[in-house]
Design a protein around this motif. Structure first.
Motif, PDB file in Angstrom:
ATOM      1  N   GLU A 109      -5.580  -2.937 -10.512  1.00 58.62           N
ATOM      2  CA  GLU A 109      -5.590  -1.985 -11.620  1.00 58.62           C
ATOM      3  C   GLU A 109      -5.672  -0.567 -11.089  1.00 58.62           C
ATOM      4  OE1 GLU A 109      -8.350  -1.082 -15.584  1.00 58.62           O
ATOM      5  OE2 GLU A 109      -8.133  -3.145 -14.850  1.00 58.62           O
ATOM      6  N   VAL A 110      -4.852   0.312 -11.664  1.00 58.00           N
ATOM      7  CA  VAL A 110      -4.866   1.729 -11.306  1.00 58.00           C
ATOM      8  C   VAL A 110      -5.181   2.532 -12.560  1.00 58.00           C
ATOM      9  CG1 VAL A 110      -3.493   3.693 -10.521  1.00 58.00           C
ATOM     10  CG2 VAL A 110      -3.253   1.486  -9.379  1.00 58.00           C
ATOM     11  N   SER A 111      -6.220   3.311 -12.521  1.00 63.35           N
ATOM     12  CA  SER A 111      -6.592   4.152 -13.650  1.00 63.35           C
ATOM     13  C   SER A 111      -5.612   5.316 -13.790  1.00 63.35           C
ATOM     14  CB  SER A 111      -8.016   4.697 -13.444  1.00 63.35           C
ATOM     15  OG  SER A 111      -8.256   5.846 -14.228  1.00 63.35           O
ATOM     16  N   ILE A 118      -1.135   1.809  -4.208  1.00 60.44           N
ATOM     17  CA  ILE A 118      -0.533   0.483  -4.389  1.00 60.44           C
ATOM     18  C   ILE A 118      -0.348  -0.166  -3.020  1.00 60.44           C
ATOM     19  CG2 ILE A 118       1.407  -0.805  -5.365  1.00 60.44           C
ATOM     20  CD1 ILE A 118       1.987   1.665  -7.120  1.00 60.44           C
ATOM     21  N   PRO A 119      -1.190  -1.130  -2.662  1.00 55.77           N
ATOM     22  CA  PRO A 119      -1.040  -1.781  -1.351  1.00 55.77           C
ATOM     23  C   PRO A 119       0.341  -2.425  -1.214  1.00 55.77           C
ATOM     24  CG  PRO A 119      -3.133  -2.380  -2.396  1.00 55.77           C
ATOM     25  CD  PRO A 119      -2.330  -1.648  -3.436  1.00 55.77           C
ATOM     26  N   GLY A 120       0.965  -2.211  -0.087  1.00 55.79           N
ATOM     27  CA  GLY A 120       2.252  -2.840   0.200  1.00 55.79           C
ATOM     28  C   GLY A 120       3.432  -2.243  -0.529  1.00 55.79           C
ATOM     29  N   PHE A 121       3.279  -1.053  -1.100  1.00 56.65           N
ATOM     30  CA  PHE A 121       4.363  -0.496  -1.912  1.00 56.65           C
ATOM     31  C   PHE A 121       5.658  -0.348  -1.123  1.00 56.65           C
ATOM     32  CE2 PHE A 121       6.872   3.172  -3.293  1.00 56.65           C
ATOM     33  CZ  PHE A 121       7.177   2.780  -4.585  1.00 56.65           C
ATOM     34  N   ASP A 122       5.577   0.182   0.070  1.00 56.47           N
ATOM     35  CA  ASP A 122       6.795   0.407   0.860  1.00 56.47           C
ATOM     36  C   ASP A 122       7.513  -0.912   1.151  1.00 56.47           C
ATOM     37  OD1 ASP A 122       6.368   3.118   0.887  1.00 56.47           O
ATOM     38  OD2 ASP A 122       5.343   3.118   2.827  1.00 56.47           O
ATOM     39  N   GLU A 123       6.749  -1.961   1.470  1.00 56.73           N
ATOM     40  CA  GLU A 123       7.343  -3.263   1.743  1.00 56.73           C
ATOM     41  C   GLU A 123       7.997  -3.837   0.488  1.00 56.73           C
ATOM     42  OE1 GLU A 123       4.367  -2.297   2.541  1.00 56.73           O
ATOM     43  OE2 GLU A 123       4.058  -2.596   4.695  1.00 56.73           O
ATOM     44  N   VAL A 124       7.343  -3.673  -0.649  1.00 49.30           N
ATOM     45  CA  VAL A 124       7.884  -4.172  -1.915  1.00 49.30           C
ATOM     46  C   VAL A 124       9.176  -3.436  -2.270  1.00 49.30           C
ATOM     47  CG1 VAL A 124       7.446  -4.304  -4.411  1.00 49.30           C
ATOM     48  CG2 VAL A 124       5.652  -4.945  -2.793  1.00 49.30           C
ATOM     49  N   SER A 129      18.591  -3.972  -5.617  1.00 47.23           N
ATOM     50  CA  SER A 129      18.156  -2.955  -6.580  1.00 47.23           C
ATOM     51  C   SER A 129      18.961  -1.664  -6.428  1.00 47.23           C
ATOM     52  CB  SER A 129      16.667  -2.657  -6.374  1.00 47.23           C
ATOM     53  OG  SER A 129      16.285  -1.461  -7.005  1.00 47.23           O
ATOM     54  N   MET A 130      19.344  -1.048  -7.554  1.00 47.85           N
ATOM     55  CA  MET A 130      19.961   0.282  -7.516  1.00 47.85           C
ATOM     56  C   MET A 130      18.916   1.328  -7.156  1.00 47.85           C
ATOM     57  SD  MET A 130      22.542   0.396 -10.777  1.00 47.85           S
ATOM     58  CE  MET A 130      21.205   0.748 -11.884  1.00 47.85           C
ATOM     59  N   GLY A 131      17.697   1.096  -7.637  1.00 43.57           N
ATOM     60  CA  GLY A 131      16.601   2.017  -7.377  1.00 43.57           C
ATOM     61  C   GLY A 131      15.299   1.366  -7.772  1.00 43.57           C
ATOM     62  N   THR A 132      14.236   1.651  -7.041  1.00 39.72           N
ATOM     63  CA  THR A 132      12.922   1.054  -7.280  1.00 39.72           C
ATOM     64  C   THR A 132      11.869   2.140  -7.203  1.00 39.72           C
ATOM     65  OG1 THR A 132      13.547  -1.132  -6.444  1.00 39.72           O
ATOM     66  CG2 THR A 132      11.209  -0.574  -6.386  1.00 39.72           C
ATOM     67  N   ALA A 133      10.914   2.119  -8.147  1.00 48.91           N
ATOM     68  CA  ALA A 133       9.881   3.156  -8.176  1.00 48.91           C
ATOM     69  C   ALA A 133       8.664   2.639  -8.927  1.00 48.91           C
ATOM     70  CB  ALA A 133      10.424   4.429  -8.819  1.00 48.91           C
ATOM     71  N   ILE A 134       7.651   3.479  -8.988  1.00 50.05           N
ATOM     72  CA  ILE A 134       6.406   3.137  -9.684  1.00 50.05           C
ATOM     73  C   ILE A 134       6.618   3.276 -11.188  1.00 50.05           C
ATOM     74  CG2 ILE A 134       3.974   3.732  -9.969  1.00 50.05           C
ATOM     75  CD1 ILE A 134       4.133   5.014  -7.150  1.00 50.05           C
ATOM     76  N   SER A 135       6.149   2.286 -11.939  1.00 53.23           N
ATOM     77  CA  SER A 135       6.206   2.359 -13.395  1.00 53.23           C
ATOM     78  C   SER A 135       4.984   3.111 -13.909  1.00 53.23           C
ATOM     79  CB  SER A 135       6.233   0.948 -13.993  1.00 53.23           C
ATOM     80  OG  SER A 135       6.227   1.003 -15.410  1.00 53.23           O
ATOM     81  N   GLY A 136       5.216   4.224 -14.591  1.00 53.74           N
ATOM     82  CA  GLY A 136       4.104   5.029 -15.078  1.00 53.74           C
ATOM     83  C   GLY A 136       3.216   5.480 -13.940  1.00 53.74           C
ATOM     84  N   SER A 137       1.912   5.260 -14.112  1.00 50.78           N
ATOM     85  CA  SER A 137       0.968   5.632 -13.060  1.00 50.78           C
ATOM     86  C   SER A 137       0.684   4.478 -12.112  1.00 50.78           C
ATOM     87  CB  SER A 137      -0.344   6.126 -13.684  1.00 50.78           C
ATOM     88  OG  SER A 137      -0.896   5.151 -14.548  1.00 50.78           O
ATOM     89  N   GLY A 138       1.387   3.338 -12.288  1.00 48.89           N
ATOM     90  CA  GLY A 138       1.221   2.186 -11.428  1.00 48.89           C
ATOM     91  C   GLY A 138       0.101   1.276 -11.914  1.00 48.89           C
ATOM     92  N   PRO A 139      -0.075   0.142 -11.252  1.00 49.76           N
ATOM     93  CA  PRO A 139       0.554  -0.287 -10.001  1.00 49.76           C
ATOM     94  C   PRO A 139       1.877  -1.055 -10.165  1.00 49.76           C
ATOM     95  CG  PRO A 139      -1.092  -1.883 -10.615  1.00 49.76           C
ATOM     96  CD  PRO A 139      -1.138  -0.805 -11.667  1.00 49.76           C
ATOM     97  N   SER A 140       2.338  -1.257 -11.429  1.00 49.49           N
ATOM     98  CA  SER A 140       3.595  -1.987 -11.604  1.00 49.49           C
ATOM     99  C   SER A 140       4.736  -1.243 -10.923  1.00 49.49           C
ATOM    100  CB  SER A 140       3.902  -2.174 -13.086  1.00 49.49           C
ATOM    101  OG  SER A 140       2.968  -3.050 -13.682  1.00 49.49           O
TER     102      SER A 140
END
Length: 310
Positions: free
Chosen positions: A181-183, A239-245, A254-265
């Protein structure tokens, strides 16, 4: 109508380069709300499911019902009696607009309960007030796509000016929510107050490119524009492992990948549902490789927004 049940969808805000100004809706997850007219005046939250006891039962302090108060005042029905049951079907602190789904479901349901006296555009300010209760600011980049469906641009807040954007027919989204969870407050507090002009220029170019890509249905341009040089480098540290994901998603198509809102999705855009499924599974495996379980949600961009179930 004496009783309604409504659904409002999750949303992806920011959309990489569009911090606080871009967002789109997805088919799932989302929140549901049951609303019934009763004889006793006032709004009562009869029950909340799926919240693990975390949400307020005070209707003036719950995002799902704050918008209802605003609506009743607008139509002159302050003495109406309404019972509410909220079904939280979204994870908290997920970056998928959990509070927005609740407040939009509430506003949409009460409008239907009173035979739709207000337009969708007229409901937006009420939904934004619910967002203010949730995070202290009446942002529209989640509530607007949840209410309108599709892609939206929040061009201005003063005056409020929300623009609906074209959605290419084959555009699909693969969202993965890791079980952390990310506040939103924490994710905002770590951002820089100033940014270099060179970064701002790159970001403006990407926003313009993304909007042009959507309008022209140019998938390559959409993909080239899904770059965030301002917020993602900072928030990705939460977000642990974000770069690997992200690498796994790109490798899967993927055409493009990024953080949804404030994350961690983490969301990915692509062309076609088969590819979206493949990308989502790749991201789940990437999180799993570092010991983090996750849920995946795959759909086309939701062009409908909220809906009445009955």
């Amino acid at each position: 109508m004496k009783e309604v049940k409504a659904f409002a969808p999750a949303t992806v805000a920011n959309v990489a380069c569009g911090f606080d100004i871009l967002g789109f809706a997805v088919d799932s997850p989302g929140d549901e709300i049951e609303m019934k007219l009763v004889d006793k005046p006032g709004i009562v939250i009869k029950d909340i499911t799926g919240d693990e006891g975390r949400l307020s039962r005070d209707p003036r302090d719950n995002t799902a019902t704050v918008s209802v108060y605003q609506f009743l005042e607008r139509i002159g029905a302050e003495k109406a009696g309404i019972e509410v049951v909220l079904h939280k079907k979204m994870p908290f602190g997920s970056g998928l607009g959990s509070s927005s789904a609740s407040t939009v479901a509430g506003a949409f349901a009460v409008n239907a309960l009173f035979d739709n006296p207000l337009t969708t555009e007229e409901l937006l300010p009420f939904a934004m007030e619910g967002e203010r209760v949730a995070c202290g600011a009446a942002h529209a980049d989640n509530v607007a796509p949840a209410l309108y469906g599709g892609f939206v641009l929040v061009r201005s807040y003063d005056p409020l000016d929300v623009v609906r954007l074209n959605v290419p027919e084959e555009l699909c989204c693969a969202v993965v929510h890791p079980h952390i969870e990310v506040s939103t407050k924490d994710a905002r507090n770590i951002l820089r107050g100033e940014i270099p002009l060179v970064d701002a220029v790159r970001q403006w170019g990407n926003v313009g490119g993304l909007i042009a890509g959507l309008e022209q249905e140019n998938y390559d341009l959409i993909g080239r524009s899904l770059q965030d040089v301002i917020v993602e480098p900072i928030r990705s540290m939460l977000i642990p492992g974000f770069d690997e994901v992200k690498r796994a998603a790109i490798y899967a198509g993927s055409m493009g990948t990024a953080i949804s809102g404030s994350g961690p999705s983490v969301f990915s855009l692509c062309r076609g549902m088969d590819k979206a499924e493949r990308i989502a599974k790749a991201k789940v495996e990437a999180f799993k490789s570092i010991g983090i379980e996750s849920d995946m949600f795959v759909s086309k961009v939701n062009k409908v927004g909220p809906k009445i179930i009955y």
